[in-house]
Scaffold this active site. Structure first.
Site, PDB file in Angstrom:
ATOM      1  N   GLY A   1      75.782  55.901  -0.718  1.00 20.35           N
ATOM      2  CA  GLY A   1      75.792  57.351  -0.867  1.00 20.35           C
ATOM      3  C   GLY A   1      75.707  57.787  -2.319  1.00 20.35           C
ATOM      4  O   GLY A   1      75.710  56.954  -3.232  1.00 20.35           O
TER       5      GLY A   1
ATOM      6  N   ALA B   1      69.433  55.987   4.456  1.00 23.61           N
ATOM      7  CA  ALA B   1      67.998  55.932   4.135  1.00 23.61           C
ATOM      8  C   ALA B   1      67.702  54.986   2.966  1.00 23.61           C
ATOM      9  O   ALA B   1      66.791  54.157   3.048  1.00 23.61           O
ATOM     10  CB  ALA B   1      67.498  57.337   3.828  1.00 23.61           C
TER      11      ALA B   1
ATOM     12  N   GLU C   1      66.592  69.557 -19.920  1.00 28.63           N
ATOM     13  CA  GLU C   1      66.636  68.237 -19.271  1.00 28.63           C
ATOM     14  C   GLU C   1      67.204  67.228 -20.263  1.00 28.63           C
ATOM     15  O   GLU C   1      66.747  67.134 -21.396  1.00 28.63           O
ATOM     16  CB  GLU C   1      65.212  67.838 -18.821  1.00 28.63           C
ATOM     17  CG  GLU C   1      65.034  66.397 -18.382  1.00 28.63           C
ATOM     18  CD  GLU C   1      65.997  65.960 -17.264  1.00 28.63           C
ATOM     19  OE1 GLU C   1      65.999  66.576 -16.201  1.00 28.63           O
ATOM     20  OE2 GLU C   1      66.753  64.984 -17.496  1.00 28.63           O
TER      21      GLU C   1
ATOM     22  N   ALA D   1      74.328  50.786  -1.758  1.00 29.38           N
ATOM     23  CA  ALA D   1      73.616  51.986  -1.271  1.00 29.38           C
ATOM     24  C   ALA D   1      74.578  52.751  -0.371  1.00 29.38           C
ATOM     25  O   ALA D   1      74.340  52.901   0.832  1.00 29.38           O
ATOM     26  CB  ALA D   1      72.351  51.569  -0.535  1.00 29.38           C
TER      27      ALA D   1
ATOM     28  N   GLY E   1      61.213  65.224 -14.110  1.00 28.71           N
ATOM     29  CA  GLY E   1      61.008  64.697 -12.742  1.00 28.71           C
ATOM     30  C   GLY E   1      62.270  64.226 -12.042  1.00 28.71           C
ATOM     31  O   GLY E   1      62.282  64.088 -10.820  1.00 28.71           O
ATOM     32  N   GLY E   2      63.332  63.908 -12.807  1.00 30.20           N
ATOM     33  CA  GLY E   2      64.624  63.578 -12.186  1.00 30.20           C
ATOM     34  C   GLY E   2      64.639  62.304 -11.358  1.00 30.20           C
ATOM     35  O   GLY E   2      63.746  61.455 -11.458  1.00 30.20           O
TER      36      GLY E   2
ATOM     37  N   HIS F   1      42.274  63.628  19.731  1.00 26.00           N
ATOM     38  CA  HIS F   1      42.310  62.266  20.308  1.00 26.00           C
ATOM     39  C   HIS F   1      41.236  61.410  19.650  1.00 26.00           C
ATOM     40  O   HIS F   1      40.129  61.888  19.439  1.00 26.00           O
ATOM     41  CB  HIS F   1      42.036  62.362  21.811  1.00 26.00           C
ATOM     42  CG  HIS F   1      41.917  61.018  22.477  1.00 26.00           C
ATOM     43  ND1 HIS F   1      43.011  60.241  22.754  1.00 26.00           N
ATOM     44  CD2 HIS F   1      40.823  60.328  22.906  1.00 26.00           C
ATOM     45  CE1 HIS F   1      42.607  59.126  23.341  1.00 26.00           C
ATOM     46  NE2 HIS F   1      41.281  59.148  23.432  1.00 26.00           N
TER      47      HIS F   1
ATOM     48  N   GLY G   1      75.380  49.378   2.918  1.00 25.96           N
ATOM     49  CA  GLY G   1      75.029  50.760   3.282  1.00 25.96           C
ATOM     50  C   GLY G   1      73.710  50.802   4.018  1.00 25.96           C
ATOM     51  O   GLY G   1      72.707  50.268   3.526  1.00 25.96           O
TER      52      GLY G   1
END
Ligand SMILES: Cc1cc2nc3c(=O)[nH]c(=O)nc-3n(C[C@H](O)[C@H](O)[C@H](O)COP(=O)(O)OP(=O)(O)OC[C@H]3O[C@@H](n4cnc5c(N)ncnc54)[C@H](O)[C@@H]3O)c2cc1C
Length: 471
Positions: A276, A188, A39, A274, A45-46, A450, A185
């Site tokens: 992509g 998400a 890493e 944002a 954790g990236g 329910h 953008g």
């Protein structure tokens, strides 16, 4: 094995410790494979843990709690003196991220996974180099997983300066809540940040090049989110082309062509790009392999193996797969399970759930109505609005609906699209149905507890047959 044979030091070397890398490493350890992770960052954790899924969901939770306080009067609470302590919110976010990064280190130790900090590079069959502070060493491993992730794309002529023009990284470190924000953008990432800052009182405008927000979702979901956002005061321009950004000490000015081709400008304190994410595969040694790539994305087979035997690609760098943490996790599991010589199942794109944590939340899986029709299915849909669900009313969140896309003859469920309360949680049932290839009739006979938001799924399946109870 005879003395002198060239024994690989590790069974698996994994480049990258994001959700694709760390999950693959832990499963490899559990399966008894000698595993090492390389890493470049000093922590594990990236993107997902440090600047993606987790910190954004912390902020979204805080925004949600703040929204509840603001709506207090409707619930019978008198709330006065409500203030945001932004520094405390950021500190809590950082604490959660740190706790989970330590958690991954703990799980590595528990499963005898080693890790090394440095830049990892594939150096041909069975070899990975690790470079740090000008020093280079080589690891020998029978199999190599490249899980190097992605970074935010920018637009031509619009480079982030991380002060006024931000990416998903820099927007997480703003010292104050901006008064105005333009989000370029409406995928998400864009709609989640729009939701966070709208709740905290920022005047938010979204600019999207495609004709609708959340363009990968079913068209009715996009229309519902558009309606909900406009009701909250978020301004949205779709089918618009951003042409340039000018900055001065106080604000950014964006020029764009709107959907009628009219030139417009907008000003704001901050701008979030944002638009992509691009794969981070440059300088990772792929050119030394037979792996087939396109614009940095890597092609793999059903075991996630590239055209170079023993070299696997996982996560955001994989061609044709969605860039999602849970997709990366399963891809990693498939690769190391195959390496361990055990049976696996391929990752099927239409069975990967999508969860977008904006308010209202979106959860979806499988084909949209249009995709199902384009694929030649005789399509039958059903729709159940949350207005008919008593728990949603109790939660004071009865906007939105569940849409079920099915195939007419046998009632096979092809896709489920949810917008509304707890959409990302009740999505669990949708994922199970798609994975177990259930039908509308199977699901109409399943008993839902329910009162739950979840029971709206029962009504949604029944609505395909016109047999819903609660509307
Ligand atoms: C703002 C935001 C919110 C998101 N929210 C969600 C969400 O809610 N749910 C979801 O499913 N997905 C979400 N995502 C997407 C998710 O973060 C990614 O799909 C996921 O992190 C991909 O995992 P990965 O392991 O492929 O790569 P990454 O998480 O990007 O990890 C790659 C790792 O490799 C390391 N690395 C790169 N090159 C090298 C090298 N040569 N040598 C050594 N190390 C290297 C990097 O430092 C990094 O640690 C979000 C993304 C963003 C940006």
């Amino acid at each position: 094995m005879r003395k002198g044979d060239n024994v690989a030091k590790y069974d698996v070397a994994i480049i990258g410790s994001g959700p694709g890398g760390y999950v693959a490493a832990i499963r490899a350890g559990e399966l008894g494979l000698k595993t090492i992770v390389v890493e470049k960052d000093p922590f594990l954790g990236g993107t997902c843990l440090h600047v993606g899924c987790i910190p954004t969901k912390v902020l979204l939770h805080h925004a949600d709690v703040y929204d509840h306080f603001k709506d207090g009067a409707e619930l019978g609470f008198e709330v006065s003196g409500l203030k945001i302590d932004w520094g405390k919110i950021l500190a809590r976010k950082n604490k959660i991220v740190l706790k989970h990064a330590k958690g991954i280190e703990f799980l590595f130790k528990k499963n005898k996974v080693e890790w090394k900090q440095g830049w990892g590079r594939y150096e041909g069959p069975g070899k990975v180099s690790v470079e740090k502070d000008g020093k280079k060493e080589t690891i020998e491993a029978s199999n190599v997983l490249l899980v190097s992730g992605s970074e935010a794309k920018s637009l031509p002529e619009i480079e982030p300066d991380h002060k006024q023009i931000l990416t998903n990284r820099s927007i997480l470190e703003l010292p104050d809540i901006p008064k105005t924000l333009i989000v370029v953008g409406a995928g998400a990432v864009g709609v989640e940040f729009a939701s966070i800052y709208n709740s905290f009182g920022t005047d938010v405008t979204i600019l999207e090049a495609l004709p609708r927000v959340v363009p990968v979702e079913d068209e009715e979901i996009s229309a519902e989110l558009d309606k909900a956002y406009k009701k909250k005061g978020i301004k949205i321009f779709t089918s618009c082309m951003v042409e340039g950004v000018k900055k001065d000490t106080k604000c950014v000015t964006v020029s764009f062509k709107d959907k009628d081709g009219k030139a417009q400008t907008l000003q704001a304190e901050k701008l979030l790009l944002a638009v992509g994410r691009q794969p981070l595969t440059a300088n990772c040694g792929l050119e030394k392999s037979k792996a087939r790539t396109e614009r940095g994305f890597v092609y793999v087979n059903e075991h996630m193996e590239t055209d170079e035997p023993g070299l696997f690609a996982i996560g955001d760098i994989v061609a044709g797969m969605p860039q999602l943490a849970h997709a990366a996790m399963m891809e990693g599991i498939v690769a190391v399970t195959h390496i361990a010589g055990k049976p696996t199942q391929p990752v099927i794109k239409t069975r990967i759930p999508n969860a977008t944590y904006c308010e209202p939340q979106i959860g979806s899986i499988g084909l949209t109505e249009k995709q199902a029709k384009d694929a030649g299915y005789a399509v039958k849909t059903g729709k159940f609005p949350f207005i008919g669900n008593s728990k949603a009313t109790i939660l004071n969140a009865h906007g939105g609906f569940i849409k079920v896309v099915s195939e007419e003859k046998y009632g096979c469920v092809l896709g489920i699209h949810i917008i509304g309360p707890l959409a990302t949680e009740i999505l669990a049932e949708a994922a199970a149905v798609l994975n177990l290839e259930g039908t509308i009739d199977d699901m109409m006979h399943m008993i839902h507890a329910h009162p739950t938001v979840w029971e709206a799924m029962g009504d949604a399946f029944a609505s395909v047959r016109g047999l819903q109870i609660n509307v």
